[in-house]
Design a protein around this motif. Structure first.
Motif, PDB file in Angstrom:
ATOM      1  N   VAL A  42      -4.245   8.417   7.226  1.00  0.00           N
ATOM      2  CA  VAL A  42      -4.717   9.585   7.977  1.00  0.00           C
ATOM      3  C   VAL A  42      -3.885   9.712   9.249  1.00  0.00           C
ATOM      4  CG1 VAL A  42      -6.678  10.662   9.121  1.00  0.00           C
ATOM      5  CG2 VAL A  42      -7.038   9.258   7.068  1.00  0.00           C
ATOM      6  N   PRO A  43      -3.222  10.859   9.469  1.00  0.00           N
ATOM      7  CA  PRO A  43      -2.394  11.029  10.663  1.00  0.00           C
ATOM      8  C   PRO A  43      -3.208  10.854  11.949  1.00  0.00           C
ATOM      9  CG  PRO A  43      -1.986  12.784   9.075  1.00  0.00           C
ATOM     10  CD  PRO A  43      -3.193  12.032   8.592  1.00  0.00           C
ATOM     11  N   THR A  44      -2.574  10.283  12.957  1.00  0.00           N
ATOM     12  CA  THR A  44      -3.214  10.045  14.250  1.00  0.00           C
ATOM     13  C   THR A  44      -2.532  10.872  15.322  1.00  0.00           C
ATOM     14  OG1 THR A  44      -3.788   7.775  13.619  1.00  0.00           O
ATOM     15  CG2 THR A  44      -3.798   8.288  15.966  1.00  0.00           C
ATOM     16  N   SER A  45      -3.327  11.518  16.176  1.00  0.00           N
ATOM     17  CA  SER A  45      -2.781  12.304  17.286  1.00  0.00           C
ATOM     18  C   SER A  45      -2.773  11.461  18.561  1.00  0.00           C
ATOM     19  CB  SER A  45      -3.618  13.563  17.510  1.00  0.00           C
ATOM     20  OG  SER A  45      -3.603  14.393  16.366  1.00  0.00           O
ATOM     21  N   ASN A  69      -0.507   5.580  24.073  1.00  0.00           N
ATOM     22  CA  ASN A  69       0.079   6.865  24.458  1.00  0.00           C
ATOM     23  C   ASN A  69       1.295   7.238  23.625  1.00  0.00           C
ATOM     24  OD1 ASN A  69      -1.601   7.670  26.800  1.00  0.00           O
ATOM     25  ND2 ASN A  69      -0.862   5.733  27.647  1.00  0.00           N
ATOM     26  N   GLU A  70       1.900   6.255  22.969  1.00  0.00           N
ATOM     27  CA  GLU A  70       3.024   6.528  22.077  1.00  0.00           C
ATOM     28  C   GLU A  70       3.052   5.473  20.982  1.00  0.00           C
ATOM     29  OE1 GLU A  70       7.009   5.724  23.678  1.00  0.00           O
ATOM     30  OE2 GLU A  70       6.048   5.130  25.549  1.00  0.00           O
ATOM     31  N   PHE A  71       3.528   5.869  19.813  1.00  0.00           N
ATOM     32  CA  PHE A  71       3.565   4.964  18.671  1.00  0.00           C
ATOM     33  C   PHE A  71       4.668   3.924  18.847  1.00  0.00           C
ATOM     34  CE2 PHE A  71       1.954   8.974  16.667  1.00  0.00           C
ATOM     35  CZ  PHE A  71       0.667   8.518  16.440  1.00  0.00           C
ATOM     36  N   GLY A  72       4.450   2.751  18.236  1.00  0.00           N
ATOM     37  CA  GLY A  72       5.475   1.718  18.312  1.00  0.00           C
ATOM     38  C   GLY A  72       4.890   0.334  18.135  1.00  0.00           C
ATOM     39  N   VAL A 128     -10.316  -6.663  15.328  1.00  0.00           N
ATOM     40  CA  VAL A 128      -8.918  -6.275  15.144  1.00  0.00           C
ATOM     41  C   VAL A 128      -8.622  -6.339  13.651  1.00  0.00           C
ATOM     42  CG1 VAL A 128      -6.508  -6.828  15.658  1.00  0.00           C
ATOM     43  CG2 VAL A 128      -8.282  -7.177  17.399  1.00  0.00           C
ATOM     44  N   ASN A 129      -8.138  -5.238  13.101  1.00  0.00           N
ATOM     45  CA  ASN A 129      -7.885  -5.139  11.662  1.00  0.00           C
ATOM     46  C   ASN A 129      -6.447  -4.730  11.397  1.00  0.00           C
ATOM     47  OD1 ASN A 129     -10.720  -5.540  10.608  1.00  0.00           O
ATOM     48  ND2 ASN A 129     -11.039  -3.827  12.011  1.00  0.00           N
ATOM     49  N   PHE A 130      -5.964  -5.082  10.193  1.00  0.00           N
ATOM     50  CA  PHE A 130      -4.585  -4.757   9.839  1.00  0.00           C
ATOM     51  C   PHE A 130      -4.327  -3.260   9.939  1.00  0.00           C
ATOM     52  CE2 PHE A 130      -1.049  -3.951   6.917  1.00  0.00           C
ATOM     53  CZ  PHE A 130      -0.129  -4.876   7.384  1.00  0.00           C
ATOM     54  N   ALA A 131      -5.336  -2.460   9.613  1.00  0.00           N
ATOM     55  CA  ALA A 131      -5.182  -1.005   9.698  1.00  0.00           C
ATOM     56  C   ALA A 131      -4.920  -0.548  11.131  1.00  0.00           C
ATOM     57  CB  ALA A 131      -6.424  -0.317   9.144  1.00  0.00           C
ATOM     58  N   ASP A 132      -5.391  -1.329  12.110  1.00  0.00           N
ATOM     59  CA  ASP A 132      -5.136  -0.970  13.517  1.00  0.00           C
ATOM     60  C   ASP A 132      -3.645  -1.000  13.818  1.00  0.00           C
ATOM     61  OD1 ASP A 132      -7.875  -0.969  13.631  1.00  0.00           O
ATOM     62  OD2 ASP A 132      -8.050  -2.759  14.877  1.00  0.00           O
ATOM     63  N   GLY A 133      -2.955  -1.993  13.231  1.00  0.00           N
ATOM     64  CA  GLY A 133      -1.513  -2.090  13.431  1.00  0.00           C
ATOM     65  C   GLY A 133      -0.776  -0.943  12.770  1.00  0.00           C
ATOM     66  N   LEU A 134      -1.220  -0.541  11.574  1.00  0.00           N
ATOM     67  CA  LEU A 134      -0.597   0.605  10.898  1.00  0.00           C
ATOM     68  C   LEU A 134      -0.795   1.875  11.710  1.00  0.00           C
ATOM     69  CD1 LEU A 134      -1.642  -0.035   7.177  1.00  0.00           C
ATOM     70  CD2 LEU A 134       0.569  -0.505   8.257  1.00  0.00           C
ATOM     71  N   GLN A 135      -1.996   2.040  12.242  1.00  0.00           N
ATOM     72  CA  GLN A 135      -2.268   3.233  13.052  1.00  0.00           C
ATOM     73  C   GLN A 135      -1.371   3.262  14.287  1.00  0.00           C
ATOM     74  OE1 GLN A 135      -6.064   3.369  15.108  1.00  0.00           O
ATOM     75  NE2 GLN A 135      -6.246   5.566  14.753  1.00  0.00           N
ATOM     76  N   ARG A 136      -1.189   2.114  14.915  1.00  0.00           N
ATOM     77  CA  ARG A 136      -0.353   2.037  16.123  1.00  0.00           C
ATOM     78  C   ARG A 136       1.097   2.407  15.828  1.00  0.00           C
ATOM     79  NH1 ARG A 136       0.373  -3.088  16.410  1.00  0.00           N
ATOM     80  NH2 ARG A 136       2.583  -2.751  15.930  1.00  0.00           N
ATOM     81  N   GLN A 137       1.546   2.160  14.599  1.00  0.00           N
ATOM     82  CA  GLN A 137       2.908   2.506  14.200  1.00  0.00           C
ATOM     83  C   GLN A 137       3.002   3.886  13.543  1.00  0.00           C
ATOM     84  OE1 GLN A 137       4.904  -1.069  12.215  1.00  0.00           O
ATOM     85  NE2 GLN A 137       2.774  -1.745  12.296  1.00  0.00           N
ATOM     86  N   ASN A 138       1.877   4.603  13.528  1.00  0.00           N
ATOM     87  CA  ASN A 138       1.798   5.913  12.875  1.00  0.00           C
ATOM     88  C   ASN A 138       2.097   5.819  11.385  1.00  0.00           C
ATOM     89  OD1 ASN A 138       1.201   8.664  12.923  1.00  0.00           O
ATOM     90  ND2 ASN A 138       3.326   9.260  13.252  1.00  0.00           N
ATOM     91  N   LYS A 139       1.628   4.726  10.754  1.00  0.00           N
ATOM     92  CA  LYS A 139       1.810   4.538   9.323  1.00  0.00           C
ATOM     93  C   LYS A 139       0.489   4.622   8.569  1.00  0.00           C
ATOM     94  CE  LYS A 139       5.902   1.545   9.669  1.00  0.00           C
ATOM     95  NZ  LYS A 139       6.460   0.197   9.347  1.00  0.00           N
ATOM     96  N   GLY A 163      -4.893  -2.592   0.230  1.00  0.00           N
ATOM     97  CA  GLY A 163      -4.012  -2.572   1.388  1.00  0.00           C
ATOM     98  C   GLY A 163      -2.622  -3.008   0.997  1.00  0.00           C
ATOM     99  N   SER A 164      -1.709  -3.011   1.982  1.00  0.00           N
ATOM    100  CA  SER A 164      -0.331  -3.422   1.714  1.00  0.00           C
ATOM    101  C   SER A 164       0.267  -4.053   2.961  1.00  0.00           C
ATOM    102  CB  SER A 164       0.515  -2.218   1.278  1.00  0.00           C
ATOM    103  OG  SER A 164       1.845  -2.614   1.017  1.00  0.00           O
ATOM    104  N   SER A 165       0.050  -5.361   3.117  1.00  0.00           N
ATOM    105  CA  SER A 165       0.555  -6.048   4.305  1.00  0.00           C
ATOM    106  C   SER A 165       2.074  -6.128   4.324  1.00  0.00           C
ATOM    107  CB  SER A 165      -0.033  -7.462   4.387  1.00  0.00           C
ATOM    108  OG  SER A 165       0.301  -8.218   3.237  1.00  0.00           O
ATOM    109  N   SER A 166       2.729  -5.860   3.173  1.00  0.00           N
ATOM    110  CA  SER A 166       4.196  -5.853   3.135  1.00  0.00           C
ATOM    111  C   SER A 166       4.772  -4.640   3.839  1.00  0.00           C
ATOM    112  CB  SER A 166       4.682  -5.856   1.686  1.00  0.00           C
ATOM    113  OG  SER A 166       4.388  -4.625   1.057  1.00  0.00           O
ATOM    114  N   GLY A 167       3.919  -3.644   4.072  1.00  0.00           N
ATOM    115  CA  GLY A 167       4.385  -2.418   4.704  1.00  0.00           C
ATOM    116  C   GLY A 167       4.786  -1.342   3.723  1.00  0.00           C
ATOM    117  N   SER A 168       4.822  -1.664   2.423  1.00  0.00           N
ATOM    118  CA  SER A 168       5.194  -0.672   1.421  1.00  0.00           C
ATOM    119  C   SER A 168       4.087   0.353   1.251  1.00  0.00           C
ATOM    120  CB  SER A 168       5.458  -1.349   0.073  1.00  0.00           C
ATOM    121  OG  SER A 168       5.612  -0.389  -0.943  1.00  0.00           O
ATOM    122  N   THR A 169       4.429   1.632   1.247  1.00  0.00           N
ATOM    123  CA  THR A 169       3.460   2.694   1.022  1.00  0.00           C
ATOM    124  C   THR A 169       3.791   3.488  -0.232  1.00  0.00           C
ATOM    125  OG1 THR A 169       4.740   4.186   2.444  1.00  0.00           O
ATOM    126  CG2 THR A 169       2.949   2.955   3.485  1.00  0.00           C
TER     127      THR A 169
END
Length: 326
Positions: free
Chosen positions: A53-56, A7-10, A39-50, A240-246
């Protein structure tokens, strides 16, 4: 049924378990009683709104499941009721007891392969196979450096590269335990990239020539140092970028690429290219059934513990495929 909703990013704690109605199949769709969710690394990025593709909000996480078909929509011909299938979910919602998806994004699981194994061969397997075949166009005899070699994609990259005739596979990871996993899957050389001189060690094991191909999902400093490991006209593929760098400019400069070829490998095209998906399924399932491809299921968690699954993934405590069990 139970389903995870955001329900909210974080942080991982934003994954909440709720009761929702069981979905119904629309035209061309199937409903799957989920036995395993990926469970994929991209799932964590999506949860953080990173995510790219933007997530609503709110949204339902999870892009892949495996289980048994319980309902067919109008016009479905390639799948039957009761089939065990592995499937992609273009609209997500895989962290659940039931999921719905277009039938063309599902594949029937061979009898010799378990549901969890099929799941490990899906997102990670498709990525590894298509990246080596179509992205890298790997040639027999070439030397390959694989970062994150004990991860879901990395464990399959090591094996598929060997199957495709790579001359030498160099596995890189962050600790001895992970490197032993890569070694058990056929890696020829092991490199710990937490050591300051790891790039020089890569050059040493190649007789100073460097590698023909690097496959990386690390980003950051490891990616930047990777350029010194490449042979002239070597190819570096980033998926991908597991370091978090975009940032493209942060990890490397254009000057660093003048003697090499850089590629980015994206996954979103799977949903638009089912023919490629099913080509990959056939290749991966046949290797696994013949005992030539080992699937490494790293950790399994009950669906209610999705928060812990994400927490361990982000703390680099996982290896191989991470699975949620409803």
């Amino acid at each position: 049924m139970k389903k995870i909703i955001v329900n909210e990013f974080g942080g991982p704690e934003k994954l909440t378990l709720q009761d929702v109605p069981v979905p119904s199949a629309g035209d061309g769709q199937i409903v799957i009683k989920v036995e395993a969710s990926g469970v994929n690394f991209a799932d964590g990025l999506q949860r953080q709104n990173k995510n790219v593709v933007p997530t609503s909000l709110p949204y339902l996480p999870g892009y892949e499941v495996a289980g048994t078909v319980t309902e067919l929509g109008k016009g479905v011909e390639n799948i039957s009721l009761g089939d065990r299938v592995v499937a992609m979910l273009p609209n997500s919602g895989g962290y659940a007891e039931y999921a719905v998806t277009p039938s063309y994004l599902a594949a029937v699981i061979p009898a010799t392969i378990s549901v969890q194994e099929s799941l490990a061969l899906q997102v990670q397997g498709l990525t590894a196979y298509l990246m080596l075949k179509d992205g890298a166009k790997l040639q027999a005899g070439q030397t390959v450096l694989i970062h994150s070699a004990a991860g879901g994609v990395g464990t399959l990259l090591v094996q598929i590269a060997k199957q495709m005739g790579a001359g030498k596979v160099i596995a890189a990871a962050g600790n001895a335990e992970k490197l032993e996993i890569a070694k058990s899957l056929g890696a020829d050389e092991l490199i710990n990239y937490t050591e300051s001189n790891w790039a020089q060690k890569v050059k040493d094991v190649t007789g100073g020539k460097g590698v023909d191909l690097i496959l990386s999902a690390t980003g950051g400093e490891i990616l930047r140092n990777s350029f010194s490991c490449l042979a002239p006209f070597g190819r570096l593929i980033i998926y991908g970028s597991s370091s978090g760098s975009t940032s493209i400019e942060e990890p490397f400069s254009l000057f660093a690429m003048t003697n090499n070829i850089l590629q980015f490998f994206g996954l979103a095209g799977y949903f638009e290219k089912p023919d490629l998906m099913h080509e990959a399924y056939q290749y991966l399932f046949s290797l696994a059934a013949a005992g030539k491809l080992k699937v490494h299921i790293g950790q399994t968690f009950p669906l209610k513990d999705a928060v812990e699954a994400h927490r361990q993934m982000e703390n680099r405590k996982t290896t191989g495929k991470i699975v949620l069990i409803p």
